[in-house]
Scaffold this active site. Structure first.
Site, PDB file in Angstrom:
ATOM      1  N   MET A  93      28.793  71.936  52.473  1.00 18.82           N
ATOM      2  CA  MET A  93      28.360  71.490  53.790  1.00 18.82           C
ATOM      3  C   MET A  93      29.162  72.215  54.856  1.00 18.82           C
ATOM      4  O   MET A  93      30.378  72.012  54.968  1.00 18.82           O
ATOM      5  CB  MET A  93      28.545  69.974  53.926  1.00 18.82           C
ATOM      6  CG  MET A  93      27.626  69.158  53.043  1.00 18.82           C
ATOM      7  SD  MET A  93      28.037  67.386  53.104  1.00 18.82           S
ATOM      8  CE  MET A  93      29.351  67.305  51.878  1.00 18.82           C
ATOM      9  N   GLY A 175      33.887  69.739  57.333  1.00 20.59           N
ATOM     10  CA  GLY A 175      33.442  70.571  56.213  1.00 20.59           C
ATOM     11  C   GLY A 175      33.861  70.089  54.840  1.00 20.59           C
ATOM     12  O   GLY A 175      35.010  69.724  54.631  1.00 20.59           O
ATOM     13  N   SER A 176      32.950  70.115  53.882  1.00 27.70           N
ATOM     14  CA  SER A 176      33.228  69.579  52.562  1.00 27.70           C
ATOM     15  C   SER A 176      32.135  69.996  51.590  1.00 27.70           C
ATOM     16  O   SER A 176      31.297  70.841  51.901  1.00 27.70           O
ATOM     17  CB  SER A 176      33.337  68.051  52.631  1.00 27.70           C
ATOM     18  OG  SER A 176      32.200  67.524  53.262  1.00 27.70           O
ATOM     19  N   ARG A 177      32.147  69.386  50.399  1.00 24.46           N
ATOM     20  CA  ARG A 177      31.192  69.728  49.351  1.00 24.46           C
ATOM     21  C   ARG A 177      30.738  68.452  48.645  1.00 24.46           C
ATOM     22  O   ARG A 177      31.516  67.511  48.493  1.00 24.46           O
ATOM     23  CB  ARG A 177      31.861  70.661  48.338  1.00 24.46           C
ATOM     24  CG  ARG A 177      30.921  71.567  47.587  1.00 24.46           C
ATOM     25  CD  ARG A 177      31.706  72.509  46.688  1.00 24.46           C
ATOM     26  NE  ARG A 177      31.914  71.954  45.368  1.00 24.46           N
ATOM     27  CZ  ARG A 177      32.858  72.362  44.524  1.00 24.46           C
ATOM     28  NH1 ARG A 177      33.713  73.312  44.888  1.00 24.46           N
ATOM     29  NH2 ARG A 177      32.973  71.824  43.335  1.00 24.46           N
TER      30      ARG A 177
END
Length: 213
Positions: A93, A175-177
């Site tokens: 993301m 921001g991340s996953r």
């Protein structure tokens, strides 16, 4: 229950409830600074609006096929790999993507686990060691992995909750996953995405299960 203030009616987009808490301090500071330090006040108000925009929460329309597995997040497919007998599909993301996470498959939450860890960039190969929250559905698992700037993962489900495909299960700030470890009956032949593909949470079909589990 929503905690959105009356001001939310002025926004052209819906946001998650937690966004109002994060935006409150820069908004109040901006309002105080505007009369005496206009540029600073404008910048702080803009920051507050930016925080709200980042946490936007649009409605999504899951596809009809019951065998469809949908993306858990908006963003770009960054991971497709085998883990033992299971497949993992990860979605990175970016800061401009919606950060609300959704259930890829209908099911009942068996456990929600938090694991502390590092804060490498979410697109980095070492990010599997980052802080993460795992939402375990028994036959599959959703893992939300913090990035280098993300420090807040907010699951909105707990053990015993029943969710339908595409339902919201939480959100993460910045921001991340989001990775899904797919059920054992899903093979590479069932995948409909590959690394680099753009996806939308709750709508893009990332795999099709061969039959009803």
């Amino acid at each position: 229950m929503s905690r959105a203030p009356p001001l939310s009616r002025l926004l052209p987009f819906p946001v998650v409830d937690a966004a109002w808490d994060l935006a409150l301090v820069p908004a109040l500071a901006g309002a105080v600074a505007l009369p005496v330090l206009s540029p600073v006040g404008v910048a702080l108000v803009a920051l507050a609006v930016g925080i709200l925009w980042f946490h936007r929460d649009p409605e999504r329309d899951p596809p009809d096929p019951e065998e469809a597995v949908v993306s858990p997040a908006d963003g770009t497919v960054s991971v497709v790999r085998e883990e033992g007998s299971r497949l993992r599909v990860g979605v990175f993301m970016n800061v401009t993507d919606v950060h609300v996470n959704r259930a890829p498959i209908a099911g009942e939450v068996t456990e929600v686990r938090h694991r502390p860890g590092a804060n490498r960039p979410a697109f980095d190969k070492e990010s599997d060691r980052n802080e993460q929250v795992a939402v375990d559905f028994g036959d599959y698992e959703l893992l939300v992995i913090a990035g280098w700037f993300a420090r807040r993962i907010h699951p909105s489900v707990e053990a015993g909750d029943r969710v339908e495909r595409g339902d919201r299960v939480g959100h993460v700030s910045f921001g991340s996953r989001a990775d899904v470890v797919l059920p054992a009956d899903v093979t590479r032949d069932d995948l409909l995405v590959r690394e680099g593909d753009g996806v939308r949470a709750g709508e893009t079909i990332i795999a099709e299960r061969p039959d009803d589990p």
